[in-house]
Design an enzyme around this catalytic site. Sequence first.
Site, PDB file in Angstrom:
ATOM      1  N   PHE A 123       1.167  -0.985  -0.292  1.00 47.42           N
ATOM      2  CA  PHE A 123       0.212  -0.023  -0.183  1.00 47.42           C
ATOM      3  C   PHE A 123       1.238   0.703  -0.185  1.00 47.42           C
ATOM      4  CE2 PHE A 123      -3.210   3.078   1.335  1.00 47.42           C
ATOM      5  CZ  PHE A 123      -4.257   2.982   0.658  1.00 47.42           C
ATOM      6  N   GLY A 124       0.877   2.152  -1.439  1.00 46.52           N
ATOM      7  CA  GLY A 124       1.686   3.243  -1.524  1.00 46.52           C
ATOM      8  C   GLY A 124       0.582   4.047  -0.658  1.00 46.52           C
ATOM      9  N   LEU A 125       1.391   4.892   0.497  1.00 46.28           N
ATOM     10  CA  LEU A 125       0.818   6.043   1.114  1.00 46.28           C
ATOM     11  C   LEU A 125       1.877   7.471   1.249  1.00 46.28           C
ATOM     12  CD1 LEU A 125      -1.729   7.522   2.114  1.00 46.28           C
ATOM     13  CD2 LEU A 125      -0.671   7.040   4.462  1.00 46.28           C
ATOM     14  N   GLU A 127       5.299   9.504   1.245  1.00 44.64           N
ATOM     15  CA  GLU A 127       5.557   9.573   0.270  1.00 44.64           C
ATOM     16  C   GLU A 127       7.234  10.834   0.620  1.00 44.64           C
ATOM     17  OE1 GLU A 127       3.513  12.211  -2.903  1.00 44.64           O
ATOM     18  OE2 GLU A 127       2.427  10.538  -2.836  1.00 44.64           O
ATOM     19  N   PRO A 128       7.558  10.979  -0.511  1.00 48.26           N
ATOM     20  CA  PRO A 128       9.082  12.294   0.325  1.00 48.26           C
ATOM     21  C   PRO A 128       9.438  13.100   1.466  1.00 48.26           C
ATOM     22  CG  PRO A 128       9.560  11.028  -2.303  1.00 48.26           C
ATOM     23  CD  PRO A 128       8.090  10.871  -1.619  1.00 48.26           C
ATOM     24  N   GLU A 369       3.443   2.995  10.627  1.00 52.14           N
ATOM     25  CA  GLU A 369       1.898   2.723  11.208  1.00 52.14           C
ATOM     26  C   GLU A 369       1.369   4.242  11.976  1.00 52.14           C
ATOM     27  OE1 GLU A 369      -0.455   0.834   9.662  1.00 52.14           O
ATOM     28  OE2 GLU A 369       0.307  -1.425   9.565  1.00 52.14           O
ATOM     29  N   THR A 371       3.350   7.491  13.504  1.00 55.48           N
ATOM     30  CA  THR A 371       4.563   7.973  14.938  1.00 55.48           C
ATOM     31  C   THR A 371       4.233   8.106  16.048  1.00 55.48           C
ATOM     32  OG1 THR A 371       4.409  10.400  14.997  1.00 55.48           O
ATOM     33  CG2 THR A 371       5.783   9.449  13.288  1.00 55.48           C
TER      34      THR A 371
END
Length: 388
Positions: A123-125, A127-128, A369, A371
């Site tokens: 799951f790509g959430l 980003e840089p 998930e 901090t």
Amino acid sequence: MDFELSREHEDFRHVVRSFANERIAPHVAQWDKDHHFPVDVVRAMGDLGLFGLTAPEEFGGSGADFTSLCIAIEELGRVDQSMGITLEAGVGLGINPIQTFGTAEQKERWLPDLVAGQALAGFGLTEPGAGSDAGATATKAVLDGDEWVVDGAKQFITNSGSEITSLVTVTARTGTRADGRPEISAIVVPSGTPGFVAEAGYDKLGWHISDTHPLSFTGARVPADHLLGERGRGYAQFLATLDDGRVAISALALGLIEACLEACVQYAGERQTFGGPIGRKQGVAFQIADLKVMADATRALTYQAAAMKDAGITGARFKQAASVAKLYSSEAAVTATRVATQVFGGYGFMEEYPVARFYRDAKILEIGEGTSEVQRMLIARSLGLPVE
């Protein structure tokens, strides 16, 4: 809320513990050294039914409760955190979004292989430029005829570049709302899609056995029917997914604390100094006693939250329980590994002993998930405090 693990749960725990001790424990040190992702063991986990624990029987799952998944993650985590997160992410971030928000056709297309453990999904959430501030997603998806065209980048994505990864679900801006806020949707991008590249894996502090990659999308085209759930609801969908994931991370942390406790008790009884075992010294024994307190408290918080999930308790009450469990357990795990390396003394600093790996693996639990800072914010808000 009162809860107690059933005899069936404990029998299942024994099955997973035996698997972890036989198939993972003898090899984990070398795999960690080599940064090797053991696809054959992942598939064996699938054969054992671990990826399908909470999936419906119609897709090859067993329809078990969420508590069973937490037990499996805990037991894998006792032996190796990387294999534990492989299962946690494979189910929580790979299977669950499709199972929860997918159409009937999407479920039939992708779930069977994922549930069987013959394929993995990410799951790509993150980003840089958008970590905890996930609403700042810069990846874009433009609907061009009957296709979505995806451009952007994701980072720190688990199970995203292995030889058995079949897809990654990504959040992307698909438009702008009337109030000027971005419309964020979730879109499934299958592996092998032209323009979708899983870049070289990271050189990480810990979780060396886990598969983790940055992803890039350059004009990656997927059919319009790869939209997951309702357009514009991608961010909300992911936030709902995170609640379950936080309890699962708590189970993973519990396994690590238990591993530290077990290792320290054994070592303190065997290591001889000044004519006797170091465990007779209060400075050592009291620290190990603290590990027992951490383990019991983490177990209670984890399985209380899991019981709430299984009882159908949702909304603010479950969200608070998930954040409390995740915050306490992850920080306790970091402390437990510090204590363990101290108990082992100079040997604790050597990779020959597993506590060194435990120490490296622990820190990410306070970050992934959500901090520790995010958990404290959510808990404070649940208490009615206007924290920003």
